[in-house]
Design a protein around this motif. Structure first.
Motif, PDB file in Angstrom:
ATOM      1  N   MET A  86       7.917  54.051  -6.927  1.00 30.00           N
ATOM      2  CA  MET A  86       9.152  53.380  -7.331  1.00 30.00           C
ATOM      3  C   MET A  86       8.974  52.633  -8.652  1.00 30.00           C
ATOM      4  O   MET A  86       9.931  52.124  -9.210  1.00 30.00           O
ATOM      5  CB  MET A  86       9.601  52.387  -6.251  1.00 30.00           C
ATOM      6  N   GLY A  87       7.720  52.509  -9.111  1.00 30.41           N
ATOM      7  CA  GLY A  87       7.438  51.785 -10.346  1.00 30.41           C
ATOM      8  C   GLY A  87       7.045  50.340 -10.133  1.00 30.41           C
ATOM      9  O   GLY A  87       6.938  49.574 -11.094  1.00 30.41           O
ATOM     10  N   MET A 144       2.303  52.767   2.064  1.00 33.10           N
ATOM     11  CA  MET A 144       3.276  51.818   1.522  1.00 33.10           C
ATOM     12  C   MET A 144       3.005  51.579   0.040  1.00 33.10           C
ATOM     13  O   MET A 144       3.933  51.558  -0.775  1.00 33.10           O
ATOM     14  CB  MET A 144       3.219  50.496   2.288  1.00 33.10           C
ATOM     15  N   ARG A 145       1.726  51.408  -0.319  1.00 40.33           N
ATOM     16  CA  ARG A 145       1.364  51.217  -1.734  1.00 40.33           C
ATOM     17  C   ARG A 145       1.773  52.425  -2.576  1.00 40.33           C
ATOM     18  O   ARG A 145       2.262  52.273  -3.692  1.00 40.33           O
ATOM     19  CB  ARG A 145      -0.138  50.984  -1.866  1.00 40.33           C
ATOM     20  N   LEU A 146       1.565  53.618  -2.048  1.00 40.16           N
ATOM     21  CA  LEU A 146       1.963  54.839  -2.757  1.00 40.16           C
ATOM     22  C   LEU A 146       3.480  54.864  -2.964  1.00 40.16           C
ATOM     23  O   LEU A 146       3.961  55.159  -4.061  1.00 40.16           O
ATOM     24  CB  LEU A 146       1.508  56.078  -1.988  1.00 40.16           C
ATOM     25  N   ASN A 147       4.223  54.518  -1.931  1.00 43.61           N
ATOM     26  CA  ASN A 147       5.678  54.457  -2.019  1.00 43.61           C
ATOM     27  C   ASN A 147       6.097  53.466  -3.102  1.00 43.61           C
ATOM     28  O   ASN A 147       6.949  53.758  -3.936  1.00 43.61           O
ATOM     29  CB  ASN A 147       6.241  54.058  -0.652  1.00 43.61           C
ATOM     30  N   ALA A 148       5.465  52.284  -3.123  1.00 44.06           N
ATOM     31  CA  ALA A 148       5.794  51.253  -4.118  1.00 44.06           C
ATOM     32  C   ALA A 148       5.455  51.735  -5.527  1.00 44.06           C
ATOM     33  O   ALA A 148       6.251  51.560  -6.456  1.00 44.06           O
ATOM     34  CB  ALA A 148       5.051  49.962  -3.805  1.00 44.06           C
ATOM     35  N   ALA A 149       4.285  52.340  -5.692  1.00 42.91           N
ATOM     36  CA  ALA A 149       3.884  52.841  -7.014  1.00 42.91           C
ATOM     37  C   ALA A 149       4.851  53.919  -7.501  1.00 42.91           C
ATOM     38  O   ALA A 149       5.211  53.946  -8.675  1.00 42.91           O
ATOM     39  CB  ALA A 149       2.454  53.389  -6.964  1.00 42.91           C
ATOM     40  N   VAL A 164      13.377  43.303  -8.529  1.00 42.25           N
ATOM     41  CA  VAL A 164      13.229  43.718  -7.133  1.00 42.25           C
ATOM     42  C   VAL A 164      13.663  45.177  -7.053  1.00 42.25           C
ATOM     43  O   VAL A 164      14.776  45.520  -7.439  1.00 42.25           O
ATOM     44  CB  VAL A 164      14.083  42.841  -6.189  1.00 42.25           C
ATOM     45  N   LEU A 165      12.761  46.029  -6.550  1.00 40.65           N
ATOM     46  CA  LEU A 165      13.048  47.469  -6.504  1.00 40.65           C
ATOM     47  C   LEU A 165      13.520  47.935  -5.133  1.00 40.65           C
ATOM     48  O   LEU A 165      14.074  49.013  -5.016  1.00 40.65           O
ATOM     49  CB  LEU A 165      11.809  48.258  -6.933  1.00 40.65           C
ATOM     50  N   VAL A 225       2.591  53.077 -15.751  1.00 39.15           N
ATOM     51  CA  VAL A 225       2.342  53.739 -14.477  1.00 39.15           C
ATOM     52  C   VAL A 225       1.283  52.953 -13.714  1.00 39.15           C
ATOM     53  O   VAL A 225       0.232  52.605 -14.247  1.00 39.15           O
ATOM     54  CB  VAL A 225       1.867  55.194 -14.700  1.00 39.15           C
ATOM     55  N   VAL A 226       1.580  52.651 -12.463  1.00 43.27           N
ATOM     56  CA  VAL A 226       0.660  51.898 -11.613  1.00 43.27           C
ATOM     57  C   VAL A 226       0.114  52.839 -10.546  1.00 43.27           C
ATOM     58  O   VAL A 226       0.871  53.553  -9.895  1.00 43.27           O
ATOM     59  CB  VAL A 226       1.387  50.701 -10.943  1.00 43.27           C
TER      60      VAL A 226
END
Length: 116
Positions: free
Chosen positions: A79-80, A72-77, A24-25, A2-3
């Protein structure tokens, strides 16, 4: 693994030295819009007559970009992802009274390249 959002690396480049993209997610976005209060806008209008930096607007842009990037960082995290590559900003005026900012890029999983 988890990031946390604050641990997501964001770069404007396609590659990160010393790392390789293993997965690539997909696209990620962080969107926000903000408006300054009337007195700030009037003060900026007066300042524009004499020239110089419009401090209230500079602060607004900095805060808006930071908020969009955080989202954006929250969205990426979520997604894994542990990184966002090819990150960009896009800004627009909304209804002549507000500004909208989008931070966007490609969510990826990076792994260190093993030394040879």
């Amino acid at each position: 693994m988890v990031v946390r959002p604050e641990e997501v690396l964001c770069v404007t480049t396609e590659n990160v030295p010393g790392y390789r993209v293993t997965r690539v997610l997909g696209e990620v976005f962080g969107i926000t819009s903000r408006s300054r209060h009337m007195f700030s806008t009037m003060g900026a209008g007066l300042k524009s007559m004499v020239g110089g930096e419009l401090g209230a607007f500079t602060k607004l842009i900095e805060e808006t970009r930071a908020e969009a990037m955080g989202r954006m960082r929250l969205n990426a995290a979520n997604m894994g992802a542990n990184a966002v590559v090819m990150m960009r900003f896009d800004t627009e005026t909304v209804a002549n009274t507000a500004g909208g900012t989008v931070a966007y890029g490609t969510a990826v999983i990076l792994e260190p390249i093993a030394p040879s």
